[in-house]
Structure formats: C-alpha cells, structure tokens
Design a protein around this motif. Structure first.
Motif, mmCIF file in Angstrom:
data_model
loop_
_atom_site.group_PDB
_atom_site.id
_atom_site.type_symbol
_atom_site.label_atom_id
_atom_site.label_comp_id
_atom_site.label_asym_id
_atom_site.label_seq_id
_atom_site.Cartn_x
_atom_site.Cartn_y
_atom_site.Cartn_z
ATOM 1 N N HIS A 253 -25.230 -18.325 -17.030
ATOM 2 C CA HIS A 253 -26.396 -18.661 -16.213
ATOM 3 C C HIS A 253 -27.670 -18.663 -17.057
ATOM 4 O O HIS A 253 -27.875 -17.755 -17.869
ATOM 5 C CB HIS A 253 -26.528 -17.636 -15.077
ATOM 6 C CG HIS A 253 -27.437 -18.094 -13.995
ATOM 7 N ND1 HIS A 253 -28.807 -18.053 -14.108
ATOM 8 C CD2 HIS A 253 -27.177 -18.646 -12.780
ATOM 9 C CE1 HIS A 253 -29.349 -18.545 -13.003
ATOM 10 N NE2 HIS A 253 -28.375 -18.900 -12.184
ATOM 11 N N PRO A 254 -28.520 -19.662 -16.869
ATOM 12 C CA PRO A 254 -29.763 -19.699 -17.648
ATOM 13 C C PRO A 254 -30.592 -18.416 -17.540
ATOM 14 O O PRO A 254 -31.280 -18.044 -18.502
ATOM 15 C CB PRO A 254 -30.508 -20.901 -17.050
ATOM 16 C CG PRO A 254 -29.412 -21.828 -16.639
ATOM 17 C CD PRO A 254 -28.342 -20.904 -16.086
ATOM 18 N N CYS A 287 -32.562 -23.028 -6.033
ATOM 19 C CA CYS A 287 -32.294 -21.901 -6.924
ATOM 20 C C CYS A 287 -33.563 -21.078 -7.118
ATOM 21 O O CYS A 287 -34.621 -21.614 -7.458
ATOM 22 C CB CYS A 287 -31.804 -22.432 -8.274
ATOM 23 S SG CYS A 287 -31.562 -21.138 -9.496
ATOM 24 N N PHE A 289 -34.400 -19.287 -9.462
ATOM 25 C CA PHE A 289 -34.864 -19.236 -10.859
ATOM 26 C C PHE A 289 -35.509 -20.551 -11.290
ATOM 27 O O PHE A 289 -36.013 -20.667 -12.413
ATOM 28 C CB PHE A 289 -33.670 -18.885 -11.771
ATOM 29 C CG PHE A 289 -34.052 -18.605 -13.197
ATOM 30 C CD1 PHE A 289 -35.003 -17.643 -13.516
ATOM 31 C CD2 PHE A 289 -33.464 -19.314 -14.245
ATOM 32 C CE1 PHE A 289 -35.368 -17.384 -14.835
ATOM 33 C CE2 PHE A 289 -33.812 -19.060 -15.573
ATOM 34 C CZ PHE A 289 -34.773 -18.094 -15.867
ATOM 35 N N ALA A 290 -35.545 -21.529 -10.403
ATOM 36 C CA ALA A 290 -35.930 -22.895 -10.809
ATOM 37 C C ALA A 290 -37.297 -22.960 -11.490
ATOM 38 O O ALA A 290 -37.472 -23.699 -12.465
ATOM 39 C CB ALA A 290 -35.880 -23.826 -9.606
ATOM 40 N N CYS A 293 -36.821 -22.082 -15.098
ATOM 41 C CA CYS A 293 -35.615 -22.551 -15.787
ATOM 42 C C CYS A 293 -35.886 -23.871 -16.508
ATOM 43 O O CYS A 293 -36.326 -24.845 -15.889
ATOM 44 C CB CYS A 293 -34.482 -22.733 -14.776
ATOM 45 S SG CYS A 293 -32.967 -23.320 -15.547
ATOM 46 N N HIS A 295 -33.807 -25.923 -17.515
ATOM 47 C CA HIS A 295 -32.820 -26.954 -17.193
ATOM 48 C C HIS A 295 -32.954 -27.484 -15.765
ATOM 49 O O HIS A 295 -32.132 -28.289 -15.329
ATOM 50 C CB HIS A 295 -31.402 -26.411 -17.369
ATOM 51 C CG HIS A 295 -31.140 -25.850 -18.730
ATOM 52 N ND1 HIS A 295 -31.146 -26.632 -19.860
ATOM 53 C CD2 HIS A 295 -30.904 -24.572 -19.137
ATOM 54 C CE1 HIS A 295 -30.899 -25.869 -20.920
ATOM 55 N NE2 HIS A 295 -30.758 -24.611 -20.509
ATOM 56 N N ALA A 296 -33.956 -26.997 -15.033
ATOM 57 C CA ALA A 296 -34.034 -27.329 -13.604
ATOM 58 C C ALA A 296 -34.142 -28.836 -13.382
ATOM 59 O O ALA A 296 -34.876 -29.533 -14.084
ATOM 60 C CB ALA A 296 -35.226 -26.617 -12.978
ATOM 61 N N CYS A 300 -31.991 -28.575 -8.012
ATOM 62 C CA CYS A 300 -32.198 -27.122 -8.078
ATOM 63 C C CYS A 300 -33.291 -26.682 -7.116
ATOM 64 O O CYS A 300 -33.471 -25.492 -6.871
ATOM 65 C CB CYS A 300 -32.617 -26.708 -9.492
ATOM 66 S SG CYS A 300 -31.473 -27.221 -10.776
ATOM 67 N N PRO A 306 -27.403 -22.251 -5.284
ATOM 68 C CA PRO A 306 -26.067 -22.845 -5.478
ATOM 69 C C PRO A 306 -24.944 -21.820 -5.237
ATOM 70 O O PRO A 306 -25.093 -20.642 -5.554
ATOM 71 C CB PRO A 306 -26.095 -23.279 -6.950
ATOM 72 C CG PRO A 306 -27.544 -23.460 -7.267
ATOM 73 C CD PRO A 306 -28.277 -22.460 -6.432
ATOM 74 N N CYS A 319 -25.199 -21.700 -10.309
ATOM 75 C CA CYS A 319 -26.012 -22.725 -10.960
ATOM 76 C C CYS A 319 -25.396 -24.091 -10.661
ATOM 77 O O CYS A 319 -24.170 -24.245 -10.741
ATOM 78 C CB CYS A 319 -26.044 -22.468 -12.474
ATOM 79 S SG CYS A 319 -26.878 -23.761 -13.415
ATOM 80 N N VAL A 320 -26.246 -25.063 -10.338
ATOM 81 C CA VAL A 320 -25.715 -26.388 -9.971
ATOM 82 C C VAL A 320 -24.881 -26.997 -11.093
ATOM 83 O O VAL A 320 -23.980 -27.795 -10.840
ATOM 84 C CB VAL A 320 -26.839 -27.385 -9.588
ATOM 85 C CG1 VAL A 320 -27.546 -26.966 -8.321
ATOM 86 C CG2 VAL A 320 -27.815 -27.594 -10.710
ATOM 87 N N TYR A 321 -25.187 -26.640 -12.322
ATOM 88 C CA TYR A 321 -24.504 -27.274 -13.454
ATOM 89 C C TYR A 321 -23.003 -26.936 -13.529
ATOM 90 O O TYR A 321 -22.282 -27.552 -14.299
ATOM 91 C CB TYR A 321 -25.189 -26.924 -14.777
ATOM 92 C CG TYR A 321 -26.360 -27.831 -15.064
ATOM 93 C CD1 TYR A 321 -26.186 -29.052 -15.695
ATOM 94 C CD2 TYR A 321 -27.639 -27.476 -14.655
ATOM 95 C CE1 TYR A 321 -27.253 -29.895 -15.930
ATOM 96 C CE2 TYR A 321 -28.718 -28.311 -14.880
ATOM 97 C CZ TYR A 321 -28.520 -29.516 -15.525
ATOM 98 O OH TYR A 321 -29.577 -30.357 -15.751
ATOM 99 N N VAL A 331 -26.173 -26.314 -19.844
ATOM 100 C CA VAL A 331 -26.730 -24.972 -19.647
ATOM 101 C C VAL A 331 -26.012 -23.901 -20.475
ATOM 102 O O VAL A 331 -26.274 -22.716 -20.298
ATOM 103 C CB VAL A 331 -26.743 -24.548 -18.160
ATOM 104 C CG1 VAL A 331 -27.795 -25.318 -17.389
ATOM 105 C CG2 VAL A 331 -25.367 -24.701 -17.531
HETATM 106 S S1 SF4 Z 1 -29.437 -24.075 -10.569
HETATM 107 FE FE1 SF4 Z 1 -30.957 -25.229 -11.698
HETATM 108 S S2 SF4 Z 1 -32.755 -23.894 -11.786
HETATM 109 FE FE2 SF4 Z 1 -31.008 -22.642 -11.227
HETATM 110 S S3 SF4 Z 1 -30.262 -21.825 -13.129
HETATM 111 FE FE3 SF4 Z 1 -29.086 -23.674 -12.733
HETATM 112 S S4 SF4 Z 1 -30.229 -25.291 -13.791
HETATM 113 FE FE4 SF4 Z 1 -31.605 -23.549 -13.643
#
Ligand code: SF4
Length: 352
Positions: A253-254, A287, A289-290, A293, A295-296, A300, A306, A319-321, A331
């Motif tokens: 996770h980021p 999310c 953390f967006a 983050c 990578h958002a 997100c 997620p 995390c969506v990724y 990520v």
């Molecule tokens: S869901 Fe999006 S904002 Fe959240 S940790 Fe993953 S990439 Fe980052």
C-alpha cells in the motif's frame, strides 16, 4: 485448514467507533477488522490520529459512551464483547484482557505505595487474604524484574524510574492472568535501552504465559522487532495487513510505503509524510489516503475506501491498483522491496 472466528483469541470485525462532537460526528474507527491468536503479537501501526488507540480501547469498551459509540463485532474466545453487559465486561477487563498504557505515571495513584496498589488489584479480582495477596504482589514485582521486590513493595510510585513504573504496570496487568494484553505505546516515553528491556520482558512473558499481545505503536523499529503480524491504519481505516516480513519486504500500500520511507536511510530522511490526515468529522469520498498519495487517480476520489484485495498469502491492501483493470506494478516500490526490515529502534513516525 481455514481458521474460523471461534479459533482466534480475538476477532474484530467491522469495528466502527464514532464520537458526537460539536463539529459533528467524528468517525475515529471505520470498518476495521483483524484477529489476534494465542501467543501472537499483532502491531497496529499508523500516525497520530489514525484511530489505532481508539480501536484498541473499543475492544473492551473503555471509550466513553456517550459521546462515543462502538459498533461491529468483537469476539474474544468466541464471545461478542460488544453484546456483553457492563458487569460482564468488567469481568473480562483485568481478568482475560489487560491494558497497559503509554504513561504509567498517569495510571498510578501517587498517594499509595506500589505494593498496596497491586494488592488492591488482586483483591478486587479475587477473594484472597491480604497476606496471600501481598506474597503474590511481591512475586509479580519480582517476575517483571523489579530488584529487591519485597523491599520495594512499600515504596511510592515517585521512588521508581520510568522503566520500573512500566514494569509495575505490567505486573498489575498480569494480576488476573490475562490471555490478551493490549499495550498502547508502552515504551514510547522510555529511553531506547529501557524500551528494549521492556520489549524483552513482554516477549518473555508472552512465551511463558502464551499471551496474545495487541501492540499499538507509531514506531516501525518496534514493529520490526516484536510483531508477528501488522495492521496499518490510516484515518480510521485499515490500509494494509499481513505478516511482518511481508509488510516490510513487500509493502503493497502506498501509505505503508510512505511510512517505511520515513525510516532512517529509506529515502525520506526529512521525516514525516507530506500533507496531513483528513478531517475525521468530514472524511473524503474514496480512499482516505488520496490527498497524500502520489498515485491517486480519479477512481481513488469517488465511492468508498477500496475493498481489501489479497496481494499475497494472508496479505491484504486497500488500494484500487490491486483491483481488476489496474496495473499493480504502478504502486509497487522496488526500492523498498526485499531489503528486509531495518530492525532496531529509531523508526518513529515524525508527527506523533
Ligand atoms: S486507492 Fe488510490 S489514493 Fe488510495 S492508496 Fe491506492 S492509489 Fe493511492
């Protein structure tokens, strides 16, 4: 063989703790799930304000209700603590589940000797003659490494050092022969050497009594040293959970990666993750953390946090990724992977 909730010492499911405040409903813990098994140490880690303390205090419902409200399921040896009456819970607290806190200074009564306070704790739980309780208190002080325990029995808290006071608190926690110890930053106020001694003591007691330990900390150095499994919390949500090696060697996770980069020599020596936690009375969509983050993406910032995705055996990330249609390699941070946990101390998160 798959474990059921009945097999776990503690099974927390969909825990949600809110507080009514003048600014609105504060969601401190939101849909948090994890387990602790006998003889296992699970660390909850996250920055200040992540909800880790409230999550552990919700387990035995020592949060003030109202303004707090605890919902979900908290099974201890199969029994739901959130369904218990206050008197049933009182039995569980101190007997089956004991807490130790960051500041033993505040947890002790300075008007009474340490020995008197332990004897009180024993006699509250058991109908034993005071002489027998005294012998047990001295034995417990000895067990937690207080030298000359019988001579120290009549000393007042101010006559003990910080590390000794924490040992006394651990002795008090052991009074009811608990199966689960919930330790909230118990070594944070101590210097590094004493901190290591207290962690060693907890490990010894765990081995001796088969204790499950739920350990709250913001110090990844401590996590690397003591955890079997790790729950990473952010803004009331679980971002990642897994065994300690996976969390340190394959952080998925980021947010976990951002925490690890704050460790000395891991790329963010300035300390601290840029940005701040979202307002708990008005959490963002998507999310949590967006806003911090790198990578958002648009997805997100909509919907809910997620779903947990399984990123390895017993290793989950929110995390969506890790969901269909995304490239999870985006990520992953290879600079952090497989270089083993740094171990030792000094891995404190900067803003706590
Ligand atoms: S869901 Fe999006 S904002 Fe959240 S940790 Fe993953 S990439 Fe980052």
């Amino acid at each position: 063989m798959t474990r059921t909730d009945q097999d776990h010492l503690l099974s927390v499911e969909n825990l949600r703790t809110t507080f009514d405040t003048d600014a609105g409903t504060l969601v401190a813990v939101d849909d948090v799930s994890f387990t602790v098994d006998e003889g296992e140490t699970v660390c909850i880690v996250g920055e200040s304000g992540s909800g880790k303390t409230v999550a552990t205090e919700s387990i035995t419902r020592i949060v003030d209700e109202p303004p707090g409200r605890v919902e979900g399921t908290v099974r201890f040896r199969g029994q739901d603590l959130l369904e218990m009456t206050e008197s049933e819970l009182r039995d569980v607290r101190g007997n089956d589940i004991a807490h130790i806190f960051q500041n033993p200074q505040e947890a002790m009564n300075h008007c009474y000797t340490v020995g008197w306070q332990i004897v009180e704790a024993i006699t509250v739980h058991e109908d034993v003659p005071r002489e027998e309780a005294k012998a047990r208190a001295i034995d417990l002080l000895d067990r937690v490494g207080i030298a000359n325990a019988s001579a120290r029995f009549d000393d007042y808290p101010h006559e003990f050092s910080g590390g000794q006071k924490q040992r006394v608190m651990i002795a008090m926690a052991l009074v009811g022969n608990p199966d689960l110890l919930i330790a909230d930053e118990p070594t944070t106020a101590l210097d590094v050497t004493v901190q290591a001694q207290i962690l060693d003591l907890l490990a010894e007691l765990q081995e001796e009594y088969g204790l499950g330990i739920l350990f709250v900390t913001h110090d990844l150095g401590v996590v690397a040293e003591i955890a079997d499994r790790v729950v990473v919390m952010y803004a009331g949500k679980v971002m990642e959970r897994g065994n300690v090696m996976d969390i340190f060697d394959q952080p998925a996770h980021p947010y976990t990666q951002a925490l690890l980069r704050c460790l000395p020599g891991k790329g963010n020596d300035a300390g601290g993750i840029p940005g701040s936690l979202p307002d708990p009375t008005d959490p963002p969509e998507g999310c949590r953390f967006a806003s911090r983050c790198e990578h958002a993406v648009e997805a997100c910032r909509t919907g809910t946090q997620p779903e947990d995705a399984e990123v390895g055996p017993d290793h989950y990330a929110s995390c969506v990724y890790y969901h269909r249609g995304y490239d999870s390699s985006v990520v992953r941070d290879e600079s952090l992977e497989n270089d083993a946990s740094s171990g030792g101390h000094g891995g404190e998160l900067a803003d706590d």
